[in-house]
Design a protein around this motif. Structure first.
Motif, short mmCIF file in Angstrom:
data_model
loop_
_atom_site.label_atom_id
_atom_site.label_comp_id
_atom_site.label_asym_id
_atom_site.label_seq_id
_atom_site.Cartn_x
_atom_site.Cartn_y
_atom_site.Cartn_z
N ALA B 58 0.83 -1.22 0.00
CA ALA B 58 0.00 0.00 0.00
C ALA B 58 0.86 1.26 0.00
N PHE B 59 2.06 1.15 0.60
CA PHE B 59 2.89 2.34 0.73
C PHE B 59 4.34 1.91 0.76
N GLN B 60 5.04 2.26 -0.30
CA GLN B 60 6.43 1.81 -0.40
C GLN B 60 7.25 2.86 -1.14
N ILE B 61 8.45 3.15 -0.65
CA ILE B 61 9.36 4.08 -1.32
C ILE B 61 10.70 3.38 -1.46
N SER B 62 11.06 3.13 -2.70
CA SER B 62 12.36 2.48 -2.99
C SER B 62 12.59 1.26 -2.12
N GLY B 63 11.59 0.44 -2.04
CA GLY B 63 11.72 -0.80 -1.28
C GLY B 63 11.50 -0.65 0.21
N ILE B 64 11.29 0.57 0.67
CA ILE B 64 11.08 0.80 2.11
C ILE B 64 9.58 0.97 2.36
N SER B 65 9.09 0.27 3.36
CA SER B 65 7.68 0.40 3.73
C SER B 65 7.61 0.93 5.15
N PRO B 66 7.70 2.23 5.32
CA PRO B 66 7.81 2.79 6.67
C PRO B 66 6.59 2.55 7.54
N ALA B 67 5.40 2.65 6.95
CA ALA B 67 4.19 2.45 7.75
C ALA B 67 4.11 1.01 8.26
N TYR B 68 4.46 0.07 7.39
CA TYR B 68 4.44 -1.34 7.78
C TYR B 68 5.43 -1.58 8.92
N GLU B 69 6.61 -0.99 8.79
CA GLU B 69 7.65 -1.20 9.81
C GLU B 69 7.25 -0.58 11.14
N MET B 70 6.63 0.59 11.06
CA MET B 70 6.19 1.24 12.31
C MET B 70 5.15 0.38 12.99
N ALA B 71 4.19 -0.12 12.20
CA ALA B 71 3.14 -0.98 12.76
C ALA B 71 3.75 -2.25 13.34
N ALA B 72 4.74 -2.80 12.65
CA ALA B 72 5.41 -4.02 13.14
C ALA B 72 6.10 -3.76 14.47
N SER B 73 6.68 -2.59 14.63
CA SER B 73 7.37 -2.29 15.90
C SER B 73 6.35 -2.12 17.03
N ILE B 74 5.17 -1.59 16.70
CA ILE B 74 4.11 -1.46 17.71
C ILE B 74 3.66 -2.84 18.16
N LEU B 75 3.44 -3.73 17.19
CA LEU B 75 3.03 -5.09 17.53
C LEU B 75 4.08 -5.77 18.41
N LYS B 76 5.32 -5.53 18.06
CA LYS B 76 6.41 -6.16 18.83
C LYS B 76 6.40 -5.69 20.28
N GLU B 77 6.16 -4.41 20.48
CA GLU B 77 6.14 -3.88 21.85
C GLU B 77 4.95 -4.41 22.63
N ILE B 78 3.82 -4.57 21.95
CA ILE B 78 2.65 -5.15 22.62
C ILE B 78 2.96 -6.59 23.04
N GLU B 79 3.63 -7.30 22.17
CA GLU B 79 4.02 -8.69 22.50
C GLU B 79 5.00 -8.73 23.67
N GLU B 80 5.89 -7.74 23.71
CA GLU B 80 6.85 -7.68 24.81
C GLU B 80 6.16 -7.40 26.13
N ILE B 81 5.14 -6.56 26.08
CA ILE B 81 4.36 -6.29 27.30
C ILE B 81 3.73 -7.59 27.78
N LYS B 82 3.20 -8.34 26.85
CA LYS B 82 2.54 -9.60 27.21
C LYS B 82 3.55 -10.58 27.81
N THR B 83 4.72 -10.64 27.22
CA THR B 83 5.77 -11.54 27.72
C THR B 83 6.18 -11.16 29.15
N THR B 84 6.34 -9.85 29.36
CA THR B 84 6.72 -9.37 30.69
C THR B 84 5.62 -9.70 31.70
N MET B 85 4.40 -9.52 31.24
CA MET B 85 3.22 -9.79 32.07
C MET B 85 3.18 -11.25 32.50
N GLU B 86 3.39 -12.13 31.54
CA GLU B 86 3.32 -13.57 31.83
C GLU B 86 4.45 -13.98 32.77
#
Lengths: 282, 166
Positions: B58-86
């Motif tokens: 949906a959004f790519q500049i010269s092979g870079i997908s910044p929105a996708y990467e930002m969303a991926a980093s958000i998901l990763k942090e949510i997963e880290e919260i869950k891991t810490t919680m468990e």
């Protein structure tokens, strides 16, 4: 800049509402309240010292991650809205837009990649300006003597230094005016000058620029007889004066340092042996 | 409730730390957070990354997908919260179990200590005629006193059994 890429505005538009909804939730509902309640319960348990539960570090980590998630969701929603509002296709992206996106996405690897793209774009721009300036310079000079036409090539000096892109001032316009000093290019002085122009020396820190008058050239022993004859010949085609010679060594002043040097006609160094006006060299 | 002794602890075994109850309470807080975050943020974000405006195509500049990467980093942090919680849930469970063992032992030690004192007192009264005579002079029947002490010993023994079964 080669702007390959793709923007699907329809998809992006479709994602704005869900992102805005997430934005509202994350900003209104304080999810950290749950963890504050857990902390309170743990404090009430009053664990014996021997088995003290180190929950504070875990809690700090959770609170920090929650804040980061909140910040990034806000940034992402904002970025999508801007993308939709300002860009119709990838070709309308300018370097400025790229820089803005670099700031938005700086916390991701994409931010670094975008930053590199910006850098490469600027670098490409510098190279193209240098190429344009050099393209304006005459590469040869034509003379005629009683009908005999002679073509003399003007030697070209390649740039002695190449500045990294991130230290080149944005005022790349300097290059466009023909001095090209900011990128360390040396443009050969072809020893022709406008007549009746006074000697003028400008030194700026360790950068030394000088301009020469035509009369000085006639007296300058560093030029060969042929060169001086050529200069005097009314048939000579004289190009515009371009005396931009850059010296980066701070001690390459005129006069004493250069006196006595055995200069050949190929040396791009102009010496005014009579100059004693040292005050100009600051 | 550390330092439990036989006086403060009645017959209700729940008056010392109850790890199961603690675990249940903590889990409730975690689950409330998790269900909210998962349904309102994590899953919708993932959906947008897979098929929506956050996807790579949906959004790519010269092979870079910044929105996708930002969303991926958000998901990763949510997963880290869950891991810490468990991880924290597990630690709370283990620590509360240990705390229970500590309090249980404190209770057993306290009851056994009291029990031994009562038994000694009974033995003293039964074996020494002089003390029985003193009790009679006070207008009390020594057998009544002996009966009261035996009753306390019986109850303490019961509480000790309960404490050991905690």
């Amino acid at each position: 800049m080669n702007k390959e890429g793709h923007i699907d505005l329809e998809k992006i538009s479709g994602s704005i509402e869900p992102l805005s909804s997430m934005e509202n939730i994350i900003n209104v509902v304080d999810l950290s309240d749950n963890f504050l309640d857990i902390e309170k319960s743990l404090r009430q348990i009053n664990f014996e010292h021997a088995n003290c539960l180190p929950y504070k570090e875990s809690m700090e980590l959770i609170f920090s991650d929650l804040e980061s998630v909140k910040r990034k969701i806000n940034l992402l929603a904002d970025a999508l809205r801007k993308t939709k509002a300002n860009y119709t296709d990838i070709s309308s992206f300018s370097e400025r837009d790229l820089k803005e996106f670099t700031k938005i996405y700086k916390e991701t690897p994409a931010g670094e990649d975008l930053s590199k793209l910006v850098g490469e774009a600027l670098k490409g721009k510098i190279k193209s300006v240098v190429s344009e300036v050099k393209a304006e310079l005459p590469t040869e000079m034509t003379t005629s003597d009683n009908g005999n036409v002679t073509t003399i090539p003007i030697p070209e000096t390649t740039p002695t230094t190449e500045e990294p892109f991130n230290t080149v001032p944005i005022g790349i316009a300097i290059g466009a005016t023909g001095i090209a000093g900011s990128i360390g290019a040396v443009i050969v002085d072809d020893m022709y000058s406008k007549k009746n122009k006074k000697n003028k020396r400008i030194s700026h820190n360790d950068v030394y620029i000088e301009e020469y008058t035509g009369d000085d050239i006639l007296d300058d022993s560093s030029y060969s007889a042929t060169q001086r004859d050529l200069y005097n010949d009314p048939g000579i085609v004289q190009g515009p004066y371009r005396a931009a010679r850059m010296e980066r060594e701070a001690d390459r002043y005129y006069g004493n340092q250069l006196q006595g040097m055995n200069l050949s006609e190929d040396d791009n160094i102009y010496v005014d042996a009579d100059d004693d006006d040292d005050d100009n060299y600051n | 409730m550390a330092n439990v002794d036989w006086i403060t602890w009645k017959t209700d075994p729940n008056e010392i730390i109850n790890p199961d109850q603690i675990e249940e309470e903590i889990n409730e807080y975690f689950n409330h957070y998790d269900s909210y975050m998962s349904s309102m943020i994590y899953e919708p974000l993932k959906e947008e990354m897979n098929q929506g405006g956050l996807s790579k195509d949906a959004f790519q500049i010269s092979g870079i997908s910044p929105a996708y990467e930002m969303a991926a980093s958000i998901l990763k942090e949510i997963e880290e919260i869950k891991t810490t919680m468990e991880s924290l849930q597990k630690e709370i469970k283990e620590s509360s179990q240990e705390q229970k063992e500590i309090e249980k032992q404190q209770l057993i030690d306290a009851i056994e200590d009291k029990l031994s004192k009562e038994k000694l007192f009974l033995k003293t009264i039964e074996s020494r005629q002089g003390i029985q005579d003193q009790i009679k002079k006070l207008g009390e029947d020594p057998q009544d006193i002996i009966g009261i002490i035996n009753d306390r010993i019986y109850k303490l023994t019961e509480r000790l059994e309960v404490a050991k079964s905690l």
